[in-house]
Scaffold this active site. Structure first.
Site, PDB file in Angstrom:
ATOM      1  N   GLN A   1       0.781  -1.172   0.089  1.00  0.00           N
ATOM      2  CA  GLN A   1      -0.016   0.060  -0.151  1.00  0.00           C
ATOM      3  C   GLN A   1       0.842   1.084  -0.096  1.00  0.00           C
ATOM      4  O   GLN A   1       0.456   2.093  -0.644  1.00  0.00           O
ATOM      5  CB  GLN A   1      -0.972   0.026   1.240  1.00  0.00           C
ATOM      6  CG  GLN A   1      -1.825   1.175   1.417  1.00  0.00           C
ATOM      7  CD  GLN A   1      -2.875   1.249   0.235  1.00  0.00           C
ATOM      8  OE1 GLN A   1      -3.123   0.426  -0.244  1.00  0.00           O
ATOM      9  NE2 GLN A   1      -3.170   2.572  -0.064  1.00  0.00           N
ATOM     10  N   GLU A   2       1.810   1.336   0.452  1.00  0.00           N
ATOM     11  CA  GLU A   2       2.750   2.579   0.872  1.00  0.00           C
ATOM     12  C   GLU A   2       3.670   2.749  -0.319  1.00  0.00           C
ATOM     13  O   GLU A   2       3.857   3.878  -0.789  1.00  0.00           O
ATOM     14  CB  GLU A   2       3.678   2.243   2.086  1.00  0.00           C
ATOM     15  CG  GLU A   2       3.188   2.321   3.639  1.00  0.00           C
ATOM     16  CD  GLU A   2       2.726   3.657   3.749  1.00  0.00           C
ATOM     17  OE1 GLU A   2       3.162   4.659   3.314  1.00  0.00           O
ATOM     18  OE2 GLU A   2       1.794   3.914   4.764  1.00  0.00           O
TER      19      GLU A   2
END
Length: 142
Positions: A36-37
């Site tokens: 996600q990051e």
């Protein structure tokens, strides 16, 4: 800066998962946060100056260095994974719910305690949890 993408068979995936296992953190959660990051890319630096696969801020790395027992260089994959995983471990000791642990990784622990999860953070948490479920099912993260 060189962009470095990692696959499930690559060293980055192994570093994040292995570091998580070594620190008692759910490897699938650490991998989901990293996806996600940064999309599992080491070369990513955010507008807020978060660095690498786990998108750790330099100030957070200094904090996590106390838990690591040494300085952490966020541009090195192993140290980046260690900083992010240690942060997840610390957050798990200071939150009761997994959604708050994930949310605190994104929003900050103090802000979660004071305000609860912001709407933007709720979206982040839902995305991380969906990625985690896909990884647990043996599917690609996206």
């Amino acid at each position: 800066t060189t962009r470095r993408t990692f696959s499930r068979s690559g060293s980055g995936w192994c570093h994040v998962a292995g570091t998580a296992r070594n620190h008692g953190v759910d490897p699938q959660l650490a991998l989901a946060v990293s996806w996600q990051e940064s999309g599992w890319q080491m070369g990513v630096v955010s507008h807020a100056d978060a660095i690498g696969a786990m998108q750790v801020l330099p100030s957070t790395a200094r904090w996590m260095a106390h838990y690591a027992g040494r300085p952490l260089d966020l541009r090195r994959l192993g140290d980046n994974a260690k900083a992010g995983v240690l942060l997840l471990d610390v957050l798990s000791r200071h939150t009761q719910r997994r959604s708050h642990k994930i949310g605190a990784y994104y929003q900050g622990l103090g802000a979660v305690r004071r305000h609860g999860l912001y709407d933007e953070t709720r979206v982040y948490v839902a995305n991380v949890e969906a990625i985690k479920r896909r990884l647990e099912a043996g599917r690609p993260p996206s």
